[in-house]
Design a protein around this motif. Structure first.
Motif, PDB file in Angstrom:
ATOM      1  N   GLY A   1      47.232  39.858 -37.074  1.00 24.86           N
ATOM      2  CA  GLY A   1      46.712  38.897 -38.049  1.00 24.86           C
ATOM      3  C   GLY A   1      46.401  39.450 -39.437  1.00 24.86           C
TER       4      GLY A   1
ATOM      5  N   PHE B   1      50.664  37.299 -26.852  1.00 26.87           N
ATOM      6  CA  PHE B   1      49.296  37.533 -26.390  1.00 26.87           C
ATOM      7  C   PHE B   1      48.358  36.925 -27.432  1.00 26.87           C
ATOM      8  CE2 PHE B   1      48.391  40.961 -29.430  1.00 26.87           C
ATOM      9  CZ  PHE B   1      49.680  41.303 -29.808  1.00 26.87           C
TER      10      PHE B   1
ATOM     11  N   ALA C   1      38.433  39.770 -36.879  1.00 30.59           N
ATOM     12  CA  ALA C   1      37.667  39.493 -38.101  1.00 30.59           C
ATOM     13  C   ALA C   1      38.077  40.476 -39.183  1.00 30.59           C
ATOM     14  CB  ALA C   1      36.177  39.632 -37.814  1.00 30.59           C
TER      15      ALA C   1
HETATM   16  P1  HAM Z   1      46.193  46.494 -32.479  1.00 25.78           P
HETATM   17  O1  HAM Z   1      45.549  47.727 -31.954  1.00 25.78           O
HETATM   18  O2  HAM Z   1      47.641  46.542 -32.686  1.00 25.78           O
HETATM   19  O3  HAM Z   1      45.445  46.166 -33.846  1.00 25.78           O
HETATM   20  O4  HAM Z   1      45.833  45.273 -31.541  1.00 25.78           O
HETATM   21  C1  HAM Z   1      44.501  44.938 -31.235  1.00 25.78           C
HETATM   22  C2  HAM Z   1      44.367  44.572 -29.771  1.00 25.78           C
HETATM   23  O5  HAM Z   1      45.300  43.544 -29.425  1.00 25.78           O
HETATM   24  C3  HAM Z   1      44.704  45.713 -28.800  1.00 25.78           C
HETATM   25  O6  HAM Z   1      43.601  46.573 -28.636  1.00 25.78           O
HETATM   26  C4  HAM Z   1      45.009  44.931 -27.528  1.00 25.78           C
HETATM   27  O7  HAM Z   1      43.823  44.566 -26.855  1.00 25.78           O
HETATM   28  C5  HAM Z   1      45.678  43.667 -28.054  1.00 25.78           C
HETATM   29  N1  HAM Z   1      47.137  43.798 -27.937  1.00 25.78           N
HETATM   30  C6  HAM Z   1      48.001  44.399 -28.781  1.00 25.78           C
HETATM   31  N2  HAM Z   1      49.273  44.309 -28.327  1.00 25.78           N
HETATM   32  C7  HAM Z   1      49.220  43.629 -27.166  1.00 25.78           C
HETATM   33  C8  HAM Z   1      50.193  43.191 -26.219  1.00 25.78           C
HETATM   34  N3  HAM Z   1      51.495  43.425 -26.389  1.00 25.78           N
HETATM   35  N4  HAM Z   1      49.774  42.502 -25.129  1.00 25.78           N
HETATM   36  C9  HAM Z   1      48.469  42.232 -24.934  1.00 25.78           C
HETATM   37  N5  HAM Z   1      47.495  42.603 -25.805  1.00 25.78           N
HETATM   38  C10 HAM Z   1      47.850  43.293 -26.909  1.00 25.78           C
HETATM   39  C11 HAM Z   1      45.755  45.104 -34.614  1.00 25.78           C
HETATM   40  O8  HAM Z   1      46.441  44.162 -34.272  1.00 25.78           O
HETATM   41  C12 HAM Z   1      45.052  45.125 -35.962  1.00 25.78           C
HETATM   42  N6  HAM Z   1      45.490  43.929 -36.726  1.00 25.78           N
HETATM   43  C13 HAM Z   1      43.556  45.152 -35.807  1.00 25.78           C
HETATM   44  C14 HAM Z   1      42.852  45.143 -37.122  1.00 25.78           C
HETATM   45  C15 HAM Z   1      42.320  44.081 -37.747  1.00 25.78           C
HETATM   46  N7  HAM Z   1      42.688  46.188 -37.921  1.00 25.78           N
HETATM   47  C16 HAM Z   1      42.065  45.803 -39.021  1.00 25.78           C
HETATM   48  N8  HAM Z   1      41.853  44.508 -38.939  1.00 25.78           N
END
Ligand code: HAM
Length: 419
Positions: A84, A126, A131
């Motif tokens: 996001g 998923f 935030a």
């Molecule tokens: P991310 O670590 O890529 O960070 O994803 C955050 C969370 O989304 C992961 O810890 C996991 O729980 C869930 N997630 C990611 N990929 C999958 C998948 N293929 N299937 C199920 N769950 C998944 C972000 O997305 C960043 N945008 C976080 C962020 C926001 N950093 C700064 N602002």
């Protein structure tokens, strides 16, 4: 017989029984965001592919291997959003929010898409709840502490217990440059033993070697002596103040100098929340600072920080009984074909009066209709037959106590509302 069509791999149907649990989690999340004074933002499910390439990094797995692109006639097309943050920054710039607000506190909730190899806790579609704090005033280290406290609070509200919070700092862009030089020096002697992907990462983006899941790479990474000696004073001070804020908020952390995160936009604080109940895909949430991203995408030079939690993983890690959805307040039962019309008229009136009500449009034996009413989970059953129509009264039965009384058709809605 026609071929049966199955749902795409790595996606899931959320059936009504389970959807109620999702609603409970979503409404807890909304409540927590309200307490922290974050406002919802909704952006499209797809964006121009170049948005993700420019923000998440060309060498990140999310862009390199997992983007689900949509065919289009444009030279560079569209892709389903894999996360996001990039879309929110795009929207922040496009709507000139930086000119209107010194500080914006956004939250979001919705599906994300990554073309990963599906396994438990790893899906192609998923859901994330997340935030972002963006704006000229978002530089204070206590914002880092607030964002982490918010992520922890959300998990508590979902019933997810026993998580571990890993914390690190990458410092400024210049510090990151120093860190990558240091990493290349440290990894040089083992380069040939790294997996082919990591040999490529060594050149293109050496940080990615640190979160490689290959056993040989993990072993090499584990043996590296990493510290914060490459960081500037400014970065060390920021990090110390973040830890002080976390301590003040009563949040325990485990510092991990190997934590770098899979997306390129991070600077300074990075964190990851893992949970032992999840198996190999153990990250239930993650986030960090991205002080350069707004500028990098054409906006003003403003700092930002955020996180996202994976809802499927939160549901897997959560403890406690599954909440069961309640049935309607009233289930109507018509004892014969003639009573059906009167019962239907009553059903329409009850619903118009705001009473949740249901019926099956089937006249039948009292026994089978009562079984049907019981299955619906209704609190009350209104029984309507020939005698009730003559008296303009329904026999209203309390399904819990078994108590039954006659209630005038005209009074039914107010009686049910008062219960
Ligand atoms: P991310 O670590 O890529 O960070 O994803 C955050 C969370 O989304 C992961 O810890 C996991 O729980 C869930 N997630 C990611 N990929 C999958 C998948 N293929 N299937 C199920 N769950 C998944 C972000 O997305 C960043 N945008 C976080 C962020 C926001 N950093 C700064 N602002």
């Amino acid at each position: 017989m026609a071929d049966r069509i199955s749902l795409p791999r790595g996606t899931a149907d959320i059936l009504p029984g389970e959807a109620f649990l999702w609603q409970c989690i979503e409404s807890s999340a909304r409540q927590v965001f309200k307490t922290y004074n974050y406002k919802e933002i909704r952006t499209p499910l797809f964006e121009e592919t170049k948005l993700f390439k420019r923000s998440l990094g060309q060498a990140s797995d999310v862009v390199n291997k997992q983007l689900l692109e949509i065919k289009s006639d444009k030279e560079e097309g569209f892709a389903l959003r894999p996360e996001g943050t990039a879309s929110i920054v795009r929207s922040y710039i496009e709507n000139s929010i930086d000119k209107k607000e010194g500080l914006s506190k956004f939250f979001y909730l919705g599906p994300m898409f990554r073309g990963e190899r599906p396994q438990k806790g790893r899906l192609r579609q998923f859901h994330q709840v997340g935030a972002e704090v963006i704006g000229p005033k978002a530089d204070h280290p206590y914002w880092d502490a607030e964002i982490i406290a918010l992520a922890v609070e959300l998990l508590n509200s979902f019933g997810v217990k026993g998580s571990e919070l890993k914390l690190n700092t990458l410092g400024t862009t210049a510090d990151k440059e120093e860190f990558s030089k240091k990493l290349r020096t440290l990894l040089k002697k083992d380069k040939q033993r790294l997996c082919p992907d990591c040999q490529d990462r060594f050149e293109r983006n050496v940080f990615r070697v640190l979160d490689c899941k290959n056993e040989a790479c993990k072993k090499i990474v584990h043996s590296l002596q990493l510290d914060h000696s490459h960081l500037s004073r400014e970065s060390l001070e920021h990090y110390a103040a973040v830890k002080e804020g976390l301590k003040a908020a009563g949040i325990g952390v485990k510092e991990d100098p190997r934590l770098v995160r899979g997306l390129d936009y991070y600077t300074h604080t990075v964190f990851e929340i893992t949970n032992g109940k999840l198996g190999s895909q153990d990250a239930v949430g993650a986030g960090g600072r991205y002080n350069n991203l707004v500028k990098q995408l054409g906006g003003s030079d403003v700092p930002a920080i955020g996180f996202a939690l994976g809802l499927e993983r939160a549901l897997l890690a959560r403890e406690g009984a599954s909440a069961a959805e309640l049935g309607p307040a009233c289930y109507l039962v018509a004892l014969d074909e003639q009573s059906l019309k009167e019962a239907f008229k009553l059903l329409v009136r009850l619903r118009a009066d705001g009473v949740s009500a249901d019926m099956s449009y089937r006249a039948g034996s009292m026994k089978s209709l009562m079984r049907e009413a019981d299955k619906s989970g209704a609190s009350y059953v209104a029984i309507i037959g020939e005698n009730e129509i003559k008296a303009k009264k329904a026999a209203l039965k309390n399904m819990k106590s078994g108590e039954q009384k006659d209630v005038a058709f005209d009074a039914l809605a107010s009686v049910l509302k008062g219960t």
